[in-house]
Design an enzyme around this catalytic site. Structure first.
Site, PDB file in Angstrom:
ATOM      1  CG  MET A   1      -8.332   7.164   2.027  1.00 55.16           C
ATOM      2  SD  MET A   1      -7.329   7.358   3.502  1.00 55.16           S
ATOM      3  CE  MET A   1      -6.774   5.670   3.720  1.00 55.16           C
ATOM      4  CG  HIS A  26      -9.113  -0.044  -0.603  1.00 56.36           C
ATOM      5  ND1 HIS A  26      -8.537  -0.152   0.646  1.00 56.36           N
ATOM      6  CD2 HIS A  26     -10.459  -0.128  -0.404  1.00 56.36           C
ATOM      7  CE1 HIS A  26      -9.487  -0.273   1.567  1.00 56.36           C
ATOM      8  NE2 HIS A  26     -10.667  -0.255   0.957  1.00 56.36           N
ATOM      9  N   GLY A  72      -8.919   4.109   6.852  1.00 60.09           N
ATOM     10  CA  GLY A  72      -8.651   5.532   7.008  1.00 60.09           C
ATOM     11  C   GLY A  72      -7.184   5.857   7.224  1.00 60.09           C
ATOM     12  CG  PHE A  73      -5.927   6.830   9.943  1.00 57.00           C
ATOM     13  CD1 PHE A  73      -5.601   8.144   9.646  1.00 57.00           C
ATOM     14  CD2 PHE A  73      -7.168   6.553  10.512  1.00 57.00           C
ATOM     15  CE1 PHE A  73      -6.502   9.170   9.911  1.00 57.00           C
ATOM     16  CE2 PHE A  73      -8.076   7.568  10.782  1.00 57.00           C
ATOM     17  CZ  PHE A  73      -7.739   8.883  10.477  1.00 57.00           C
ATOM     18  CG  MET A  96     -11.573  -2.592   5.157  1.00 57.93           C
ATOM     19  SD  MET A  96     -10.029  -2.017   4.398  1.00 57.93           S
ATOM     20  CE  MET A  96      -9.064  -1.433   5.790  1.00 57.93           C
ATOM     21  CG  MET A 139     -11.178   3.143   1.912  1.00 54.03           C
ATOM     22  SD  MET A 139      -9.626   3.132   2.816  1.00 54.03           S
ATOM     23  CE  MET A 139      -8.500   3.213   1.441  1.00 54.03           C
ATOM     24  CG  ASP A 169      -6.148  -2.801   3.116  1.00 54.88           C
ATOM     25  OD1 ASP A 169      -5.071  -2.506   3.662  1.00 54.88           O
ATOM     26  OD2 ASP A 169      -6.800  -2.003   2.413  1.00 54.88           O
ATOM     27  N   GLY A 170      -4.788  -4.172   6.219  1.00 56.74           N
ATOM     28  CA  GLY A 170      -4.688  -3.429   7.480  1.00 56.74           C
ATOM     29  C   GLY A 170      -3.955  -4.189   8.567  1.00 56.74           C
ATOM     30  N   GLY A 171      -2.828  -3.645   8.989  1.00 52.69           N
ATOM     31  CA  GLY A 171      -2.107  -4.235  10.118  1.00 52.69           C
ATOM     32  C   GLY A 171      -1.431  -5.558   9.839  1.00 52.69           C
ATOM     33  N   GLY A 224       1.275  -1.970   4.167  1.00 58.29           N
ATOM     34  CA  GLY A 224       1.719  -0.594   3.979  1.00 58.29           C
ATOM     35  C   GLY A 224       2.956  -0.322   4.801  1.00 58.29           C
ATOM     36  CB  SER A 225       3.411   0.636   8.357  1.00 55.01           C
ATOM     37  OG  SER A 225       2.341  -0.164   8.750  1.00 55.01           O
ATOM     38  N   GLY A 254      -0.736   1.879   9.396  1.00 53.55           N
ATOM     39  CA  GLY A 254      -0.023   1.705  10.663  1.00 53.55           C
ATOM     40  C   GLY A 254      -0.867   1.316  11.854  1.00 53.55           C
ATOM     41  CG  ASP A 274      -5.089   2.366   0.610  1.00 53.86           C
ATOM     42  OD1 ASP A 274      -6.022   1.552   0.529  1.00 53.86           O
ATOM     43  OD2 ASP A 274      -3.964   2.066   1.071  1.00 53.86           O
ATOM     44  CB  SER A 296      -0.900   0.011   1.236  1.00 53.65           C
ATOM     45  OG  SER A 296      -1.395   1.321   1.423  1.00 53.65           O
ATOM     46  CG  HIS A 320      -3.710  -1.684  -1.566  1.00 58.01           C
ATOM     47  ND1 HIS A 320      -4.775  -2.504  -1.853  1.00 58.01           N
ATOM     48  CD2 HIS A 320      -4.140  -0.840  -0.598  1.00 58.01           C
ATOM     49  CE1 HIS A 320      -5.799  -2.168  -1.095  1.00 58.01           C
ATOM     50  NE2 HIS A 320      -5.451  -1.159  -0.325  1.00 58.01           N
TER      51      HIS A 320
HETATM   52  C1  DX5 Z   1      -6.275   1.604   5.467  1.00 56.31           C
HETATM   53  C2  DX5 Z   1      -5.824   1.299   4.057  1.00 56.31           C
HETATM   54  C3  DX5 Z   1      -4.716   0.340   4.026  1.00 56.31           C
HETATM   55  C4  DX5 Z   1      -3.455   0.812   4.728  1.00 56.31           C
HETATM   56  C5  DX5 Z   1      -2.695  -0.375   5.171  1.00 56.31           C
HETATM   57  O1  DX5 Z   1      -7.415   2.365   5.444  1.00 56.31           O
HETATM   58  O2  DX5 Z   1      -6.872   0.763   3.297  1.00 56.31           O
HETATM   59  O3  DX5 Z   1      -4.438  -0.095   2.712  1.00 56.31           O
HETATM   60  O4  DX5 Z   1      -2.656   1.630   3.938  1.00 56.31           O
HETATM   61  O5  DX5 Z   1      -1.588   0.047   5.891  1.00 56.31           O
HETATM   62  P1  DX5 Z   1      -0.941  -0.869   7.015  1.00 56.31           P
HETATM   63  O6  DX5 Z   1      -0.423  -2.107   6.340  1.00 56.31           O
HETATM   64  O7  DX5 Z   1       0.159  -0.009   7.563  1.00 56.31           O
HETATM   65  O8  DX5 Z   1      -2.003  -1.178   8.028  1.00 56.31           O
HETATM   66 ZN    ZN Z   2      -6.393  -0.283   1.347  1.00 51.70          ZN
END
Ligand code: DX5
Ligand code: ZN
Length: 217
Positions: free
Chosen positions: A36, A65, A141-142, A136, A67, A174-176, A196-197, A144, A34, A7, A32
């Site tokens: 928003m 993706h 939204g964020f 999800m 959002m 997706d996420g964490g 992502g992170s 990390g 994102d 991401s 990926h």
């Molecule tokens: C969150 C995004 C994710 C996010 C994942 O709203 O849809 O794609 O960037 O980032 P990490 O892997 O850091 O949770």
């Molecule tokens: Zn995403």
């Protein structure tokens, strides 16, 4: 096949093109992206001009993706700037079937996403029409954030639902997701892994290679 979809929300935007090239060279199969709108989720990220610019940096699958509220409004524009796969949130579409059809009419892959608390029943009838379901594993939204444990069970239940219907649909999480929990997520049934992170913190190429090693197993 298991695929990695880094991401770019966690990328260094001052060096975005270069970092997208690095992902490609390191072997990540998807990018990926994102998008928003500050309405469906609190933050605003980026839109068409950015996607168009980075399209020149990679031939990998652009996994967009959305959002955003009523994403059906932007399918034509996204097709034009080079999206390959467009995922919309079930919660954001008044007419989910129509939006999925619009994506497919453009000849693109169609995905549907669910927030952590949204039940799988919301997508039961649309399943045969989609190429991918995005679960999800954090509240969108964020980047990390920490993966919400019950979402792994949800992936397992979705995999069962897909198999029982005799369908072939990718499951993206997706996420964490990080190197410590990615195996658990794949064991539950996910085959497209967003990170992502965990990719952009530290050495990008090395992180991608580490993920790809685990995904190969
Ligand atoms: C969150 C995004 C994710 C996010 C994942 O709203 O849809 O794609 O960037 O980032 P990490 O892997 O850091 O949770
Ligand atoms: Zn995403």
């Amino acid at each position: 096949m298991n695929c990695l979809s880094p991401s770019i929300l966690s990328a260094d935007f001052a060096n975005l093109g270069e970092q997208v090239r690095m992902l490609d060279e390191a072997g990540a199969q998807y990018v990926h992206i994102d998008v928003m709108d500050g309405m469906f989720v609190p933050s605003i990220s980026f839109g068409m001009p950015v996607i168009k610019s980075i399209r020149e940096c990679s031939d990998r699958i652009f996994d967009v993706h959305l959002m955003i509220e009523e994403p059906g409004r932007y399918i034509d524009d996204l097709a034009e700037v080079g999206a390959d796969l467009i995922t919309v949130h079930a919660e954001a579409c008044k007419h989910l079937d129509r939006t999925i059809e619009a994506i497919k009419e453009k000849g693109l892959l169609a995905g549907v996403a669910l927030n952590p608390a949204t039940p799988l029943s919301a997508i039961e009838w649309i399943l045969p029409k989609v190429d991918m379901v995005l679960i999800m594993s954090v509240n969108p939204g964020f980047g990390g954030q920490k993966l919400i444990p019950y979402t792994v069970e949800k992936v397992r239940a979705l995999k069962k639902m897909i198999d029982e219907k005799g369908l072939k649909i990718d499951i993206e999480v997706d996420g964490g997701v990080n190197l410590e929990n990615v195996t658990e997520v794949m064991d539950a049934g996910a085959n497209i892994i967003v990170a992502g992170s965990a990719v952009f913190k530290g050495d990008i190429s090395e992180n991608v290679e580490r993920f790809l090693d685990v995904l190969k197993e």
